[in-house]
Every structure is written in C-alpha cells, then in structure tokens.
Design a protein around this motif. Structure first.
Motif, PDB file in Angstrom:
ATOM      1  N   GLY A   1       0.814  -1.217   0.000  1.00 25.41           N
ATOM      2  CA  GLY A   1       0.000   0.000   0.000  1.00 25.41           C
ATOM      3  C   GLY A   1       0.839   1.255   0.000  1.00 25.41           C
ATOM      4  N   VAL A   2       1.914   1.247   0.781  1.00 28.99           N
ATOM      5  CA  VAL A   2       2.799   2.412   0.836  1.00 28.99           C
ATOM      6  C   VAL A   2       3.491   2.610  -0.513  1.00 28.99           C
ATOM      7  CG1 VAL A   2       4.798   3.428   1.980  1.00 28.99           C
ATOM      8  CG2 VAL A   2       3.144   2.097   3.303  1.00 28.99           C
ATOM      9  N   GLN A   3       3.987   1.536  -1.105  1.00 27.02           N
ATOM     10  CA  GLN A   3       4.608   1.625  -2.429  1.00 27.02           C
ATOM     11  C   GLN A   3       3.656   2.249  -3.444  1.00 27.02           C
ATOM     12  OE1 GLN A   3       5.919  -2.703  -2.809  1.00 27.02           O
ATOM     13  NE2 GLN A   3       7.377  -1.648  -4.122  1.00 27.02           N
ATOM     14  N   THR A   4       2.442   1.758  -3.464  1.00 26.03           N
ATOM     15  CA  THR A   4       1.467   2.215  -4.460  1.00 26.03           C
ATOM     16  C   THR A   4       1.128   3.685  -4.266  1.00 26.03           C
ATOM     17  OG1 THR A   4       0.557  -0.023  -4.495  1.00 26.03           O
ATOM     18  CG2 THR A   4      -0.770   1.701  -5.507  1.00 26.03           C
TER      19      THR A   4
ATOM     20  N   LEU B   1       4.157  -1.524  -9.175  1.00 30.36           N
ATOM     21  CA  LEU B   1       4.565  -0.148  -9.450  1.00 30.36           C
ATOM     22  C   LEU B   1       4.315   0.229 -10.907  1.00 30.36           C
ATOM     23  CD1 LEU B   1       7.974  -0.040  -7.544  1.00 30.36           C
ATOM     24  CD2 LEU B   1       5.829   1.049  -6.852  1.00 30.36           C
ATOM     25  N   PRO B   2       3.864   1.466 -11.157  1.00 34.14           N
ATOM     26  CA  PRO B   2       3.720   1.945 -12.529  1.00 34.14           C
ATOM     27  C   PRO B   2       5.073   2.326 -13.128  1.00 34.14           C
ATOM     28  CG  PRO B   2       3.235   3.717 -11.017  1.00 34.14           C
ATOM     29  CD  PRO B   2       3.494   2.494 -10.174  1.00 34.14           C
TER      30      PRO B   2
ATOM     31  N   ASN C   1      -4.858  -1.313   2.827  1.00 31.19           N
ATOM     32  CA  ASN C   1      -3.819  -0.311   2.571  1.00 31.19           C
ATOM     33  C   ASN C   1      -3.479  -0.245   1.087  1.00 31.19           C
ATOM     34  OD1 ASN C   1      -3.583   0.325   5.292  1.00 31.19           O
ATOM     35  ND2 ASN C   1      -1.719  -0.873   5.607  1.00 31.19           N
ATOM     36  N   PHE C   2      -3.373  -1.416   0.463  1.00 33.64           N
ATOM     37  CA  PHE C   2      -3.010  -1.490  -0.957  1.00 33.64           C
ATOM     38  C   PHE C   2      -4.027  -0.747  -1.822  1.00 33.64           C
ATOM     39  CE2 PHE C   2      -3.299  -4.078  -4.967  1.00 33.64           C
ATOM     40  CZ  PHE C   2      -2.131  -3.592  -5.555  1.00 33.64           C
ATOM     41  N   PHE C   3      -5.287  -1.020  -1.590  1.00 39.07           N
ATOM     42  CA  PHE C   3      -6.307  -0.374  -2.430  1.00 39.07           C
ATOM     43  C   PHE C   3      -6.501   1.093  -2.056  1.00 39.07           C
ATOM     44  CE2 PHE C   3      -7.348  -4.835  -3.270  1.00 39.07           C
ATOM     45  CZ  PHE C   3      -7.356  -4.789  -4.658  1.00 39.07           C
ATOM     46  N   ALA C   4      -6.271   1.455  -0.796  1.00 37.43           N
ATOM     47  CA  ALA C   4      -6.309   2.876  -0.430  1.00 37.43           C
ATOM     48  C   ALA C   4      -5.189   3.630  -1.134  1.00 37.43           C
ATOM     49  CB  ALA C   4      -6.182   3.034   1.087  1.00 37.43           C
ATOM     50  N   GLY C   5      -3.990   3.034  -1.194  1.00 32.01           N
ATOM     51  CA  GLY C   5      -2.878   3.664  -1.903  1.00 32.01           C
ATOM     52  C   GLY C   5      -3.159   3.813  -3.380  1.00 32.01           C
ATOM     53  N   ALA C   6      -3.782   2.790  -3.980  1.00 30.60           N
ATOM     54  CA  ALA C   6      -4.105   2.850  -5.408  1.00 30.60           C
ATOM     55  C   ALA C   6      -5.180   3.905  -5.683  1.00 30.60           C
ATOM     56  CB  ALA C   6      -4.572   1.486  -5.899  1.00 30.60           C
TER      57      ALA C   6
END
Length: 514
Positions: A212-215, A336-337, A378-383
């Motif tokens: 999530g943080v990475q995204t 990651l994009p 967290n992952f989807f919140a970051g996205a």
C-alpha cells in the motif's frame, strides 16, 4: 507467458491432459524445493514496460518496427504500442543502485533511438493518458502473436461475457469491451528480488505488508481513457481486464486471477499450491508444442507449473527459474507503474529493497501484528488515493501515508540498505527522492492532474481571446473526452515527456505546461 504459444484456442482433451501434468509438476516442485540446492545469494533486477506515441501523443502501433532495431533484451508486450526492456540481475551492494540507474538510462536511450527510426517517441508512464475508448475498441491494438490472442480468447471464453471496466473517483467510467484491450494500457515496473528458498516467505510477506505504501508513493496512472479516476488506475483496470469471473462468481467468493492474496505464507510452495488449487488453466499449452525441456542441466523445467504461474497475476508473484547454474526463486514485485524518470524508478527500487530487508530481518515481523486484511485495504487505499491515502500500521493505528513514510519507514529503509552494504551516498540520494515526494505530496499522479488542469485553463484562456470560448469551451473544462480535455491531455503529455527526458525526479517538476 514468455514461452511460445502455438494455439489461439484449446480443446477439452488438451485442457484435461494439461491439468494432469500440472499436478505432476506441483509434486516435482515440492520434492525439488525440499531436497535440491538453490542459489542463496540475493540479486536485484527489473523489467520496464513502455508506450510508443506519435507526434500528437497518440498511441502508435509500431512495436514490430522498433523491436526489429533492438536485441533480445527487449520484448513485445500485448499492445502493439508497447515494448518491454529487461535489466540483467546485479548485486545491490556498493554501487549497485548506480549501476541500475546507468543501465536503465542506457537501455531507455537505446529504445528511444529505435523508436525514432519508426517515427515514434517513448512514454514511460503507468497508464498512457491519451489512449481512448475508441482506440481500445479498434481491431489493431494487439501485438499479432499467438500468446496474446490465446490469452484474450481464454479470458473472454472463461468469463462468457464482455469485459467491463467500471471505475469512479473524481469522475466515472463504465464501458464494455469484446476483448482484454484495456490491459494493454497497464505499463509497469517489475522489481525482482532473488532470495534463498528458506527466506522467500519473509521476503514475500514483507513485500505484501508495504504494498500500500509503495502504491501511494509511486502512483502514476490517474487518467484512463480521458477520465480522472484512481491515482493508480492501472491497479483496478488490470484487475478488471483479466477477470474471468461473472458477478455471480464474484459473489460466491471465487478468487480473481489478478490477486493480492488472502493470507501470510510460510513457504514459496504455499503460493504455487494455491495457483494449482484455485485457478483453472488459461493457456493449457503442451510442453512439446512450447519447446520447453523437461530438465535444464539437471533441474526440472516445470513447464506446466510455470505456465500456470504466468497466468495468475499476483501483485507480488513467486518465480521459479531453472535457467541459471543453480535454480533460483525470486519475488516479482509487480505493483509499481512505469516512470516518471529513471531517478524515480531507482528511488522506488531502493525503498522497496531497503524495506524488505529491514522487515524480513525483524524478530517480531510486521505481519505478525498487521492483519492481512489491513494490508490489502492499505493497498487499495494507496491505489485509489495515492499520496492522499491513510494507512493502518501496527502501534500507529490510522496514519497519513506521507507521515508514515517520513517519520517511520524511511529510517527503516535506510537501515535495510545499510545492512545490504549499499553505498551511503546512494542511500541518501535515492531515499531523498522518496522523502521529497512524500513531503511535497507530488508524485506522477498528482503532477499529471495538476498539469492537466493548467493545460485546460490555458486552452480556455486562448479560446476566450479568440472569442470562441462561449460556444466551444465554456462547459467543457471538466468533461471527460471533450475537445478541451483531449487537447489538454496532449499538452500535458508533451510537458511530461520533456520533464522525463530531463531526468529530474517528479517531485521537483513545475506543473506549468507552457
């Protein structure tokens, strides 16, 4: 998916035979994992997917001409406007990050020169903002190779319905497609981390914990088909493009093929076993037809297991590779994009490798205190929200991602890189880019959205001066796919490519497009 695919469709007999051999491969892998010697020296590497655009910043279908000028380090992707470059593995210790930056810069320049011969430019971005719905519905978007046609056919046949892309944030998008064309817009960086088998579970769990943080930090896909959507729209677009489930199967709890997962693991075998247990084969290609050996220098080739693994797109995917002196296992970090610059990519890599090293070495690991469900949220919140996201983190509760990074995680990433014996000056340089991004709250996504508004305002002002604004522009500033929006995207993307070629990290870019 890198293996040769000889068919566009498959018979029930082929599918039945493949399933039997897939089960055999899983048993062979289990024995090999327990008994064989694997490489236990860690290395890093990456793959980078790129877009090809014309002078008007529109996708141009010329990857065959570009690849004809390049070596086998460069490969096709599913979109005829995409190419991929591969950086060979190296050690992160010492000046490894600088070697990665230099290698990427050199290879990117090589692709740019090849693209120029075909009248194209290279755009390194998570989702190419100038791609339109009409373009994706056209007949020629796909690279004409069997493996891509077979993949699209198998997904649509498994689903039995049209592919639906449905997203909403600042604006809404809801369209259907007859094939998996939207997947071609999703261009990424794929970081590789080779680890010893007995350390794989810790490395994978750590990767999931920080996803999530990475995204959030690296979001660079805020526009899809002219619409302002999630900050990293590539995540849901990819998931929906490759989804083989109808709504009924989703409600029944059938797992998606693009998957975050559902639990922490204790072994690499857990993931391969889930792949076989939960997912029917999409590309039941026979080993002989693919030309894959049974054994590579005494190591099992595991053709069927590898093909299955290649059609389940975990955001952190396990890879078994027998094509080295000893077989090895690695984590493929896929979330990651692409872009915005080489400096940003290497900074993302430094943060990832440093955090994984730190977290995997903890005696009380973060995944013993963070629920898997919170890691997924967290992952989807970051996205969805990028640098505006809030995260859940052990002992901290709910915390803004920028504060989480600057006050808590950056010191951990720094310690992880020190433990990997990375040159201190390189640690400062690349983690400094991550800190700058978090403090300014400007990554690729926030820059694109701000620059798009600047470009649209400029176009509106020019329309006013030419006395056509009332008729042509007055109600179009915030309308997706309007003439103003299309022109603003072109202007924004030109500025993006100018900044990209400068090499300066995205948090330093001006949002003015003039």
């Amino acid at each position: 998916m890198g293996d040769a695919v000889s068919n566009e469709t498959y018979t029930p007999r082929q599918r039945t035979r493949y399933r039997q051999r897939l089960m055999d491969d899983l048993e062979v892998f289990d024995r090999h994992l327990q008994d064989a010697e694997f490489i236990n020296e860690g290395t890093i590497g990456l793959e980078l997917e790129l877009n090809l655009v014309d002078e008007k910043m529109q996708p141009t279908l010329c990857n065959d001409a570009v690849l004809a000028e390049l070596s086998d380090e460069y490969q096709s992707e599913i979109g005829a406007y995409n190419v991929e470059l591969n950086h060979p593995p190296l050690s992160i210790a010492g000046t490894g990050l600088q070697q990665l930056a230099d290698g990427l810069t050199e290879r990117l320049e090589t692709v740019r020169k090849a693209a120029a011969t075909a009248g194209a430019e290279v755009a390194m971005v998570g989702t190419l903002p100038s791609v339109s719905t009409d373009f994706l519905r056209g007949p020629s978007w796909m690279t004409p190779e069997n493996r891509y046609k077979a993949l699209s056919n198998s997904i649509v046949e498994s689903r039995g319905e049209l592919v639906r892309i449905e997203l909403e944030r600042q604006e809404s998008y809801n369209e259907e497609f007859e094939d998996i064309a939207p997947e071609s817009t999703c261009t990424s960086i794929q970081l590789h981390l080779q680890v010893a088998p007995d350390r794989f579970a810790d490395a994978w769990n750590a990767s999931q914990a920080i996803a999530g943080v990475q995204t959030a930090l690296s979001a660079n896909s805020p526009l899809f088909a002219g619409h302002k959507l999630w900050h990293e729209s590539r995540i849901p677009v990819f998931e929906q493009s490759i989804d083989t489930r109808t709504p009924e199967l989703i409600h029944q709890g059938v797992r998606p093929r693009v998957w975050f997962g559902e639990r922490w693991i204790t072994s690499a075998f857990d993931l391969f076993e889930e792949n076989v247990r939960y997912f029917s084969p999409l590309l039941p290609e026979d080993r002989l037809e693919a030309g894959t050996p049974v054994v590579t220098d005494g190591k099992p080739g595991l053709h069927y297991l590898s093909m299955q693994n290649g059609t389940i797109w975990r955001w952190n995917r396990p890879i078994y590779d027998p094509n080295t002196e000893l077989a090895h296992i690695r984590v493929e970090n896929r979330l990651l994009p692409a872009g915005p610059t080489v400096a940003d990519i290497v900074a993302d890599a430094a943060f990832y490798y440093g955090m994984v090293k730190f977290l995997a070495d903890q005696t009380r690991p973060v995944w013993s205190r963070l629920t898997f469900e919170d890691a997924e949220r967290n992952f989807f919140a970051g996205a969805r929200n990028g640098l505006h996201a809030n995260m859940t983190w052990p002992t901290l509760g709910t915390i803004h991602v920028s504060e989480l990074v600057t006050e808590h995680l950056l010191p951990q990433a720094e310690q992880g890189l020190k433990n990997l014996h990375v040159d201190p000056a390189l640690i400062d340089r690349y983690l400094g880019i991550i800190e700058g991004r978090a403090r300014t709250r400007q990554n690729g996504a926030t820059w694109q959205l701000a620059a798009l508004d600047d470009a649209a305002a400029t176009i509106m002002a020019e329309g006013t001066r030419s006395r056509t604004a009332v008729e042509t522009h007055s109600d179009s500033l915030n309308t997706p796919d309007s003439p103003v929006r299309r022109a603003a995207i072109t202007q924004m993307l030109k500025a993006y490519l100018r900044n990209q070629k400068s090499g300066e990290p995205v948090h330093t870019w001006s949002t003015s497009t003039s």
